[in-house]
Design an enzyme around this catalytic site. Sequence first.
Site, PDB file in Angstrom:
ATOM      1  N   GLY A  14       2.255   9.599  19.515  1.00 19.33           N
ATOM      2  CA  GLY A  14       3.183  10.467  18.999  1.00 19.33           C
ATOM      3  C   GLY A  14       3.177  10.560  17.535  1.00 19.33           C
ATOM      4  N   ARG A  18       9.598  10.207  11.619  1.00 25.19           N
ATOM      5  CA  ARG A  18      10.498   9.762  11.006  1.00 25.19           C
ATOM      6  C   ARG A  18      10.228   8.385  10.277  1.00 25.19           C
ATOM      7  NH1 ARG A  18      14.845   8.957  15.561  1.00 25.19           N
ATOM      8  NH2 ARG A  18      13.273   9.219  17.157  1.00 25.19           N
ATOM      9  N   GLU A 159      16.648  12.970  32.358  1.00 26.20           N
ATOM     10  CA  GLU A 159      16.623  12.992  31.214  1.00 26.20           C
ATOM     11  C   GLU A 159      18.021  13.310  30.600  1.00 26.20           C
ATOM     12  OE1 GLU A 159      14.372  12.103  28.946  1.00 26.20           O
ATOM     13  OE2 GLU A 159      13.142  11.504  30.784  1.00 26.20           O
TER      14      GLU A 159
END
Length: 451
Positions: A14, A18, A159
């Site tokens: 990833g 952030r 999900e």
Amino acid sequence: MTHRPLAVIVLAAGKGTRMKSARHKVLHPIAGKPMLRHLLDSAAGLKPVKTVVVVGAGREQVEAAVAPLGVSVAHQAEQLGTGHAVAQAADALQGFTGDVLILYGDVPLVSPETMERMVARLHEADAPAVVVLGFRPSDPGAYGRIIADADGRIGKMVEFKDATAEERAVDLCNSGLMAVAGEDLFALLDRVGNDNAAGEYYLPDIVMLAAADGRASAVIETTAGEVAGVNSRAELAVVEEAWQQARRQQAMADGASLVAPDTVWFSHDTVIGRDVTIEPNVIFGPGVTIADDVTIHAFSHLEGAQVAADASVGPYARLRPGAVMERGSRVGNFVEMKKARLGEGAKANHLTYLGDAEIGAKANIGAGTITCNYDGFFKYRTVIGAGAFVGSNSALVAPVTIGEGAIVGAGSTITADVPADALALVRPPQTSKSGWAERFRKLMRARKEAK
């Protein structure tokens, strides 16, 4: 535990946007050690025959970090979902027959015991196709949900984006961690599609694919704290605090006294003996070993230091890498040590810098003493013999040796060796001029009044 071979896949591809950092997310430290290393060290406790780290964005940083560990690396060029990420490890595990544990590099606190429970569950009597690690957070939020019966047999995994309102009301959530037989994993992944709200290949879909084949999967549970993920600086701080709280409790359970536990910060490798007292606001950097019966006074900072039994540190002391305090030695307020050894029973109680130095047993280093160890280009060593006394406000210009039992008078600048049992004085003779101060004051007052 089964005796089947074990492989570990760690997803670390990833971007971690952030975090707002040039450093890869999984390399941000917890207790002085990168998150990824925490996880890999825990997994190593299960003695896997193969470990594969799946990298993507910022791969060079991650590859450099794991290179000394002898693990394999697989590259996920495009981030197309967790199922796609795991599939990138297929080549590295080609021909492997055994169990596969799937972990996440930004979920660093999973214990070896929990990992073992996951793998062991694969081999219970009902032989689940997949074992999923679930948890029940106080706020399930956007986590994927697990619909399971009382025995942990999974009826459905979904999900959050694709879940119904009824499914979202379930509080059993998917951590993403799984254990799967190697013979099943990649065959199931080959069948995973991306017909979902995000257009991604979801790893949890292998559970429902196995169910379509008539093979049930199972969930085992752990605490939310153990599977806390890190996607931001704030979440990193939460996980750091959780690690520190656990370490503080362990230190106290092992026989140390923490006067104000929440103010003490440990490193991943801090070693603390029994009957150690640690006062408030103490920080341990990496590489610190504290023996029994030591007192660490408030506001001290230790890194790369060894402190022997019955020693005392601080308050407001700093021990830097290479500092060694032998049994019964003392350093006090505003004392700094670096690459220096303080002998048994020796003491430096106030306002002192000891760098690149060897101080003998029972030597006394007076307040304001410094070892002048650096000339701007090279470092030099100072040796102070056993029983020597160095008076306050002395500068020892290295390389220099103060002999055993020698005395250095206060205010001296020592540039040459001092023999054993000698007195070294480096200061001009003191003179007194009778009445001078009073005459000076009268003269100054007269000048001031004349203006």
